[in-house]
Structures are given as structure tokens and as C-alpha cells.
Scaffold this motif. Structure first.
Motif, PDB file in Angstrom:
ATOM      1  N   ASN A  36     -51.327 -32.242 -57.423  1.00 43.67           N
ATOM      2  CA  ASN A  36     -51.209 -30.952 -57.651  1.00 43.67           C
ATOM      3  C   ASN A  36     -52.347 -30.210 -57.785  1.00 43.67           C
ATOM      4  OD1 ASN A  36     -51.816 -30.646 -60.525  1.00 43.67           O
ATOM      5  ND2 ASN A  36     -50.546 -32.356 -60.601  1.00 43.67           N
ATOM      6  N   LEU A  38     -53.678 -28.138 -60.313  1.00 42.59           N
ATOM      7  CA  LEU A  38     -54.330 -28.378 -61.512  1.00 42.59           C
ATOM      8  C   LEU A  38     -55.158 -29.569 -61.611  1.00 42.59           C
ATOM      9  CD1 LEU A  38     -55.033 -27.385 -64.465  1.00 42.59           C
ATOM     10  CD2 LEU A  38     -53.008 -27.920 -65.142  1.00 42.59           C
ATOM     11  N   ASP A  39     -54.481 -30.582 -61.145  1.00 46.06           N
ATOM     12  CA  ASP A  39     -55.129 -31.929 -61.220  1.00 46.06           C
ATOM     13  C   ASP A  39     -56.443 -32.011 -60.268  1.00 46.06           C
ATOM     14  OD1 ASP A  39     -53.588 -33.058 -63.338  1.00 46.06           O
ATOM     15  OD2 ASP A  39     -52.246 -34.096 -62.025  1.00 46.06           O
ATOM     16  N   LEU A  41     -58.116 -29.168 -59.551  1.00 42.61           N
ATOM     17  CA  LEU A  41     -59.270 -28.552 -60.236  1.00 42.61           C
ATOM     18  C   LEU A  41     -60.019 -29.344 -61.067  1.00 42.61           C
ATOM     19  CD1 LEU A  41     -60.572 -25.903 -60.680  1.00 42.61           C
ATOM     20  CD2 LEU A  41     -58.740 -24.844 -62.185  1.00 42.61           C
ATOM     21  N   LYS A  42     -59.189 -29.756 -61.999  1.00 33.17           N
ATOM     22  CA  LYS A  42     -59.952 -30.838 -63.061  1.00 33.17           C
ATOM     23  C   LYS A  42     -60.865 -31.858 -62.469  1.00 33.17           C
ATOM     24  CE  LYS A  42     -56.429 -30.620 -66.606  1.00 33.17           C
ATOM     25  NZ  LYS A  42     -55.237 -31.447 -67.216  1.00 33.17           N
ATOM     26  N   GLU A  45     -63.816 -29.792 -61.774  1.00 27.90           N
ATOM     27  CA  GLU A  45     -64.579 -29.492 -62.793  1.00 27.90           C
ATOM     28  C   GLU A  45     -65.528 -30.913 -63.254  1.00 27.90           C
ATOM     29  OE1 GLU A  45     -61.699 -28.027 -65.337  1.00 27.90           O
ATOM     30  OE2 GLU A  45     -61.949 -25.980 -64.432  1.00 27.90           O
ATOM     31  N   MET A  60     -48.272 -26.071 -53.054  1.00 23.93           N
ATOM     32  CA  MET A  60     -48.060 -27.167 -54.192  1.00 23.93           C
ATOM     33  C   MET A  60     -47.718 -26.760 -55.544  1.00 23.93           C
ATOM     34  SD  MET A  60     -51.750 -29.166 -53.536  1.00 23.93           S
ATOM     35  CE  MET A  60     -52.800 -27.666 -53.808  1.00 23.93           C
ATOM     36  N   PRO A  61     -47.512 -27.370 -56.321  1.00 22.49           N
ATOM     37  CA  PRO A  61     -47.042 -26.987 -57.757  1.00 22.49           C
ATOM     38  C   PRO A  61     -48.205 -26.293 -58.331  1.00 22.49           C
ATOM     39  CG  PRO A  61     -46.506 -29.433 -57.497  1.00 22.49           C
ATOM     40  CD  PRO A  61     -47.156 -28.912 -56.259  1.00 22.49           C
ATOM     41  N   ASN A  62     -48.130 -25.650 -59.272  1.00 20.09           N
ATOM     42  CA  ASN A  62     -49.183 -24.784 -60.040  1.00 20.09           C
ATOM     43  C   ASN A  62     -49.936 -24.183 -59.328  1.00 20.09           C
ATOM     44  OD1 ASN A  62     -51.189 -27.031 -60.352  1.00 20.09           O
ATOM     45  ND2 ASN A  62     -49.723 -28.078 -61.477  1.00 20.09           N
ATOM     46  N   ILE A  63     -51.297 -24.744 -59.043  1.00 23.06           N
ATOM     47  CA  ILE A  63     -52.439 -23.907 -58.330  1.00 23.06           C
ATOM     48  C   ILE A  63     -52.012 -24.331 -56.995  1.00 23.06           C
ATOM     49  CG2 ILE A  63     -54.791 -23.479 -58.127  1.00 23.06           C
ATOM     50  CD1 ILE A  63     -55.289 -24.630 -60.689  1.00 23.06           C
ATOM     51  N   SER A  64     -52.024 -23.170 -55.985  1.00 24.63           N
ATOM     52  CA  SER A  64     -51.667 -23.523 -54.614  1.00 24.63           C
ATOM     53  C   SER A  64     -53.140 -23.834 -53.991  1.00 24.63           C
ATOM     54  CB  SER A  64     -51.163 -22.223 -53.861  1.00 24.63           C
ATOM     55  OG  SER A  64     -52.266 -21.112 -53.755  1.00 24.63           O
ATOM     56  N   GLY A  67     -55.571 -21.063 -53.984  1.00 22.19           N
ATOM     57  CA  GLY A  67     -56.319 -20.799 -55.023  1.00 22.19           C
ATOM     58  C   GLY A  67     -57.424 -21.930 -55.308  1.00 22.19           C
ATOM     59  N   ILE A  71     -61.462 -20.990 -55.763  1.00 22.45           N
ATOM     60  CA  ILE A  71     -61.997 -21.582 -56.827  1.00 22.45           C
ATOM     61  C   ILE A  71     -63.329 -22.630 -56.344  1.00 22.45           C
ATOM     62  CG2 ILE A  71     -61.837 -23.118 -58.949  1.00 22.45           C
ATOM     63  CD1 ILE A  71     -58.948 -22.180 -59.089  1.00 22.45           C
TER      64      ILE A  71
END
Ligand SMILES: Nc1ncnc2c1ncn2[C@@H]1O[C@H](COP(=O)(O)OP(=O)(O)OP(=O)(O)O)[C@@H](O)[C@H]1O
Ligand SMILES: [Mg+2]
Lengths: 132, 342
Positions: A36, A38-39, A41-42, A45, A60-64, A67, A71
Motif C-alpha cells: 500500500n 503508506l508502506d 512511502l516508509k 523514507e 491503492m489503499p491510503n496513499i494512491s 500521491g 512525493i
């Protein structure tokens, strides 16, 4: 042996991730996966030097995926990002607006995808060499 | 501004985690969830964790205004733009510049305004009504809805292209009944707040028996309803009566909206009292007047009942009562309906 390129693949389907992972790992990429936004993005990072290429699903769930592209491009403008859209979804324009380097539609031909990845990484290297 | 997002469920932890990671992106966000789950709190927390903190946080409720008013509320107008526009008015888009524009109940935005919003998002510019000049906007758009937008798209009530543009990040807040482990923490948090607010009036923490029952209750009004329960406990001084009430007088879990009017406890008092008064003025006594008073009274009870059940969510209440939002606001004022909680 040539350098292993770091590849991040984000998709909410475990099956698709598994297929990509198997294919690209054999091709000498160092593959990281996330299910997903968020994972994903982590992972971005925590990868200090940045990935060499990011492949992301759009819906996708949470951050598309849109997005994720925005980012990544903000933090690492040179990192190639490939967006993949599912059947019957039409946010390609958004992906391109967010500066995706390439938008592909499912179903994906992995050999084709590999060519595109190699191509984009080449381009990035040349660009870097030019500016040095 | 808003409280922290209280809870230990993995859903709430995930939401708090997501907020920390995306609050500095400025990417459009849609927050979904039932009434009273905390959508606005999520929006406030996003803002509080963002570099835009200190800049304006402007909220517009898209369900509360008719189309024309909503349009001028959002974009403003020039003096003389239409009859009645005697003064230039700045729109919320302009007021929110540099900060956050929180579009609440986005699912209720009329289609024409959806098109206009889409245009603004595409171009990053808007023109106040009656103005030739386009203004640049730098606003972080956070929208909330308790509708299922995917469904509304199928029914052609919501534009798909606008949906994709807003939904760059989506945050779904699950109903309280799906995360009962948060209930004791919310109770602790709000007991502390209410006891200090209401002059330190002592408030009993619920025992384990009560907590078990609260965990089984289906909370159609979610956290807002839990707050109302706590305020009642504070007034009544104990939990027993309220627990009984919760389990007697609630609509079925499947469809909180399907309230059978005949089952309203309050209906038992139908007509009672109207005629049992000693001060009947014979000259003003008429069947018509009696009917008016009776109707007022029943309407007042029914509306109050539904408002309490929905945790005073007027938009939802108006749908259950099948009257327009505006009519409901009018009735609340006309019949002098007040929350027993506030
Ligand atoms: N996790 C939470 N922690 C603390 N307070 C909460 C939490 N969730 C909700 N609340 C409180 O409950 C009340 C209702 O929340 P909120 O207004 O955010 O709901 P909402 O989802 O916007 O509802 P509606 O759809 O009716 O507008 C508010 O007073 C809010 O502060
Ligand atoms: Mg709200």
C-alpha cells in the motif's frame, strides 16, 4: 557482475507483487515491495540514497499511486517512476501531471516493462553524467 | 483546535501513522466514515501536523447551503455581481489561501459546483462571481464525506474525474462498533475534559460490566454519541439508567436509519397534557388550535429523538425524517429544540 539497481514496487495485490518480484530479482535488481502507499512511502523514507526506479500501482489503499509519484518526484526529481493503471480506471492524466515517466496499462508485459526500466535508468545516468 | 485522535485500535494507530507521514505533502485528501466517527478531528490533526499550522483552517459544509449560496460562499463575488451583491465578498477559497480548505459533506455538493471545483483544481485558479480576474489559489484541500462516493459515481451523483483528483490520499475512519477497544480510552479522555469543564463535578468511571455492555452497543452516532452518553451520565450521576436506555430505545443495528415511528417511546405521551390544563382559555379554544399544538408537540418529540439518535447530525437527521436540511434547521428553531446534552 554489474551493479544491482534498487527497485521499489508498490501494488495492493500480493499476486502481482510476487510475479514482479520473481521476475526482476532474477534480472539482478534488488527488489523491495510494499502492498500500500503508506508502506511504500516508509520504504522510500528509509532508503537513504534513494531507489533507482519506482514502479507503482495507481488505485491503492491510503496513499494512491498519484500521491506516491508526487512525493517521490518532490524528494528525488531524477528517480524514474513508472505508474501502472488497472482495468477500467482512468487517472492516467493525473499520473502524468504528477510527472510519472511512464504510464502503463494492465495487463503488463514484463519483458516490455524491463526494457522501459533499463531505458529510464540509462537516461537518468546520462543526465547525471551530463551535469557533472 | 481539535483534540488528539484518541484510541489504541490498530485502525486508529494506522490513521495516526498515516497523518504523520502525509501532513507535509499538501496533497488532496478525502476522509470517509459514518457520522460522528471523527472525520473532522482527522482533518484538524492533519492541519496541526502540517507546515500550514498557523495559517487559516477554513471549513465549508457543502450540505448546509443551497447551490447558489454555496457557490458564492466558496468563490466570493464582486460588488454588483448580482442583485443584492451590495458589497464585495471574499470567498472561502481566498480566505483559505496558504492554509487548509476543509470541504465537509463533499458528497452533497451539487453537480454544477462539482464541475467548477474540478476546474479550479485543474487550473489552480478561480474567479469570484462577477469578476474577470482569475485568482491563484494555494490551498490544501481536505474533503470529508459520510457517503459512499464510489456508489455515488455509479449513480452519476458524483463526478468520477473530480473524485480521482480529490482522492490522492484517502483516509477511512471505521465506525466505533468495529473498534470497541477504543471506547475505554475515549471515556477516560472525555471524563477528564468534562469534569474540569463542569466544575469538577465527580463522574463515575464505568465498571467492567458497564464497559462490556458499551462494547456490545452498536453506536450509530459513533464517538459523538459516546460523548452525549457521557454528558448524560454526568447529569444523572450514574450509568445504569443510561445503559438500559441504550439497549431499549435504539433502532436495529443493520439500519440505524430505519426507525419505526410507532416504536418511539415518546409517542406514548401522544396528546397527553394538551387538554389536561386548568388554564384553558375558552375563547381561544378551537380544534384547529389543538391540532396545531399537538402536531408541534409530536414533531418536536420526533425530531428531538432522531437528533439525539444521530448525535445531532442534522444532515443525517433530515434524511431519516425525510425533510430537507433547511426545513429541519427551521423546525429546530421554530420548535425551540435544544440538545439535552450541551
Ligand atoms: N478518536 C477520537 N478522539 C477524540 N475525540 C474524538 C475522536 N473521534 C471523534 N471525536 C470527537 O467526537 C465528535 C465528533 O467527531 P467529528 O465531528 O470529527 O465527526 P465527523 O466524522 O466529522 O461527523 P459528521 O459526519 O457528523 O460531521 C467531536 O467532538 C470529536 O472531537
Ligand atoms: Mg463532521
Amino acid at each position: 557482475m554489474s551493479k544491482q539497481y534498487k527497485m521499489l514496487i508498490i501494488d495492493d495485490s500480493q499476486v502481482i507483487l510476487g510475479t514482479y518480484n520473481k521476475f526482476f530479482s532474477k534480472k539482478n535488481y534488488l527488489v523491495t515491495t510494499a502492498t500500500n502507499g503508506l508502506d511504500g512511502l516508509k520504504q522510500i523514507e528509509s532508503e537513504k540514497e534513494g531507489f533507482d526506479v519506482v514502479i507503482t500501482d495507481i488505485v491503492m489503499p491510503n496513499i494512491s499511486g498519484v500521491g506516491i509519484i508526487a512525493i517521490v518526484k518532490k524528494k528525488y526529481p531524477d528517480t524514474p517512476v513508472i505508474a501502472i493503471t488497472g482495468w477500467g480506471e482512468h487517472p492516467e492524466i493525473l499520473a502524468l501531471e504528477a510527472s510519472a515517466d511512464k504510464v502503463l496499462e494492465k495487463p503488463i508485459d514484463l519483458i516490455e516493462l524491463d526494457k522501459i526500466v533499463v531505458d529510464l535508468i540509462e537516461k537518468k545516468k546520462n543526465k547525471k553524467a551530463d551535469s557533472e | 483546535m481539535g483534540p488528539p485522535i484518541i484510541g489504541i485500535s490498530k485502525e486508529i494507530e494506522r490513521i495516526n501513522d498515516l497523518i504523520k507521514h502525509v501532513a507535509d505533502t499538501g496533497l488532496n485528501i478525502v476522509i470517509s466514515g459514518e457520522t460522528g466517527v471523527g472525520k473532522e478531528v482527522v482533518a484538524q490533526n492533519l492541519y496541526q501536523n502540517s507546515p500550514r499550522l498557523g495559517k487559516p483552517f477554513v471549513k465549508v459544509n457543502c450540505a448546509a447551503l443551497p447551490e447558489g449560496l454555496l457557490e458564492s460562499e466558496l468563490y466570493g463575488y464582486e460588488k454588483g455581481a448580482f442583485t443584492g451583491a451590495e458589497q464585495k465578498k471574499r470567498g472561502k477559497f481566498e480566505l483559505a489561501n496558504g492554509g487548509v480548505l476543509f470541504l465537509d459533506e463533499i458528497g452533497d455538493m451539487p453537480l454544477l459546483l462539482q464541475s467548477k471545483l474540478l476546474h479550479v483544481l485543474q487550473s489552480g485558479e478561480f474567479a469570484p462571481l462577477g469578476s474577470e480576474k482569475e485568482l491563484k489559489t494555494d490551498t490544501w484541500l481536505i474533503a470529508a464525506t459520510n457517503h459512499n462516493l464510489e456508489l455515488e459515481i455509479k449513480e452519476r451523483k458524483f463526478r468520477e474525474d473530480l473524485f480521482y483528483r480529490l482522492n490522492i490520499i484517502k483516509i477511512h475512519v471505521p465506525p466505533l462498533r468495529e473498534r470497541p477497544e477504543d471506547i475505554p480510552h475515549l471515556i477516560d479522555y472525555y471524563i477528564t475534559i468534562y469534569t474540569s469543564k463542569f466544575n469538577n463535578k465527580h463522574m463515575l468511571k464505568p465498571g467492567s460490566g458497564v464497559l462490556q455492555k458499551l462494547a456490545k452497543y452498536h453506536w450509530p452516532g459513533n464517538v459523538r454519541e459516546l460523548q452525549n452518553v457521557l454528558k448524560r451520565v454526568l447529569v444523572l450521576g450514574g450509568w445504569d439508567e443510561i445503559i438500559d436506555e441504550l439497549f431499549i430505545s435504539t433502532p436495529s443495528p443493520e439500519s440505524p436509519a430505519a426507525v419505526d415511528p410507532l416504536s418511539l417511546k415518546s409517542m406514548a405521551s401522544f396528546g397527553g397534557g394538551l387538554l389536561r390544563r386548568d388554564d384553558i382559555q375558552l375563547d381561544s379554544f378551537s380544534l384547529k388550535e389543538i391540532r396545531r399544538q399537538a402536531v408541534d408537540r409530536i414533531e418536536k418529540e420526533a425530531i428531538s429523538y432522531i437528533l439525539e439518535k444521530t448525535g445531532w447530525n442534522r444532515s443525517k437527521a433530515s434524511k431519516i425524517l425525510k425533510i430537507s436540511y433547511k426545513t429541519l434547521l427551521y423546525k429546530i428553531q421554530d420548535l425551540n429544540i435544544q440538545s439535552t446534552m450541551e
